[in-house]
Design a protein around this motif. Structure first.
Motif: not given
Length: 278
Positions: A113-115, A141-150, A163-166, A251-252
């Motif tokens: 499940s993790t990226p 309470g974390r928001a996903i911030t990671f991107k992938f590729g282009d 990979k996420s914002l607390n 680990k987040e």
């Protein structure tokens, strides 16, 4: 199944729990029982069936389970459970199972499940994954911030970002920007600011997790879309390497620690929240 009319259904599996010494006899019984349940369901299910592949950490039983399941022509796809295994053992067992499965039918994996594990699973030949990562991050309470590729920007310094914002972080109390200005989700386009969501979490308002969940589901969907484009463009290996090199893969943690509700259990009727001083 007849009443629900699902697009597909997964049949039951006798999954062995890790944590104790498991004998080969128990693993064989698990495979036999799962195959028996599969045959019963194939004869009765009105919907396409995705069949589980089991065998715990026994290579021979993994091979037997996968090959016997693949012989059932009615099977529309395969489920590989990875919850009960970890590390190199999981990788080896999943690889052994996939080698026995036809390439023209989808493989769904639970536990990837993790990226990082999704990218690893794609390398092994897995096609479908569960989306629990979005929910787990929302719980923390974390928001996903990671991107992938282009869409992934090059690293700016030697420090690897998470990979996420607390959003429990008190430093965000005066941050009036959206979580991600490039994100097209409802939370970011309205926009609901980091400071406002931080306030909602501290006030234990239901809207806080809802806004984070909308953002996280949107971001996870776009991550998978970027992965598909990367595969189509034949740049997946390079994009995966760049992703792993850029981010911190520790680990987040949960940002809610230390912010639990203070409940007065001696009050009459429903428990009442005490006033909080922040």
């Amino acid at each position: 199944m007849t009443a629900y009319e699902p697009d597909w259904c997964a049949t039951p599996a006798d999954v062995i729990k890790a944590g104790e010494e498991i004998k080969t006899k128990r693993i064989k019984k698990s495979v036999d029982r799962t195959l028996r349940w599969l045959d019963d369901c194939l004869a009765a299910s009105p919907a396409p069936v995705i069949a589980p592949v089991v065998g715990f950490n026994n290579v021979e039983e993994r091979v037997r389970s996968a090959s016997e399941t693949a012989k059932r022509e009615q099977v529309a796809g395969f489920v590989l459970n990875a919850f009960e295994l970890e590390g190199d053992v999981r990788t080896e067992c999943i690889r052994t199972s996939i080698e026995q499965l036809p390439a023209n039918k989808p493989r769904l994996a639970y536990g990837y499940s993790t990226p990082e594990s999704i990218l690893d699973g794609i390398t092994q030949g897995i096609d479908l994954f569960d989306g629990s990562y979005a929910y787990k991050m929302t719980e923390r309470g974390r928001a996903i911030t990671f991107k992938f590729g282009d869409s992934m920007s090059p690293p700016k310094d030697e420090e690897k970002p998470e990979k996420s914002l607390n959003l429990w972080d008190t430093r965000l109390a005066q941050s009036f920007d959206a979580i991600d200005s490039s994100c097209g989700c409802y939370t970011c386009t309205t926009p609901h600011t980091k400071a406002y969501i931080h306030h909602l979490l501290n006030a234990h308002e239901m809207l806080g997790p809802l806004l984070i969940m909308m953002h996280n589901v949107y971001q996870l969907e776009h991550f998978m879309g970027a992965v598909r484009n990367s595969i189509d463009n034949k740049t997946f290996d390079a994009d995966k390497e760049a992703f792993m090199a850029k981010h911190n893969h520790g680990k987040e943690g949960s940002g809610s620690e230390g912010h639990q509700d203070e409940i007065d259990f001696e009050s009459l009727g429903s428990p009442v929240k005490k006033n909080r001083v922040l």
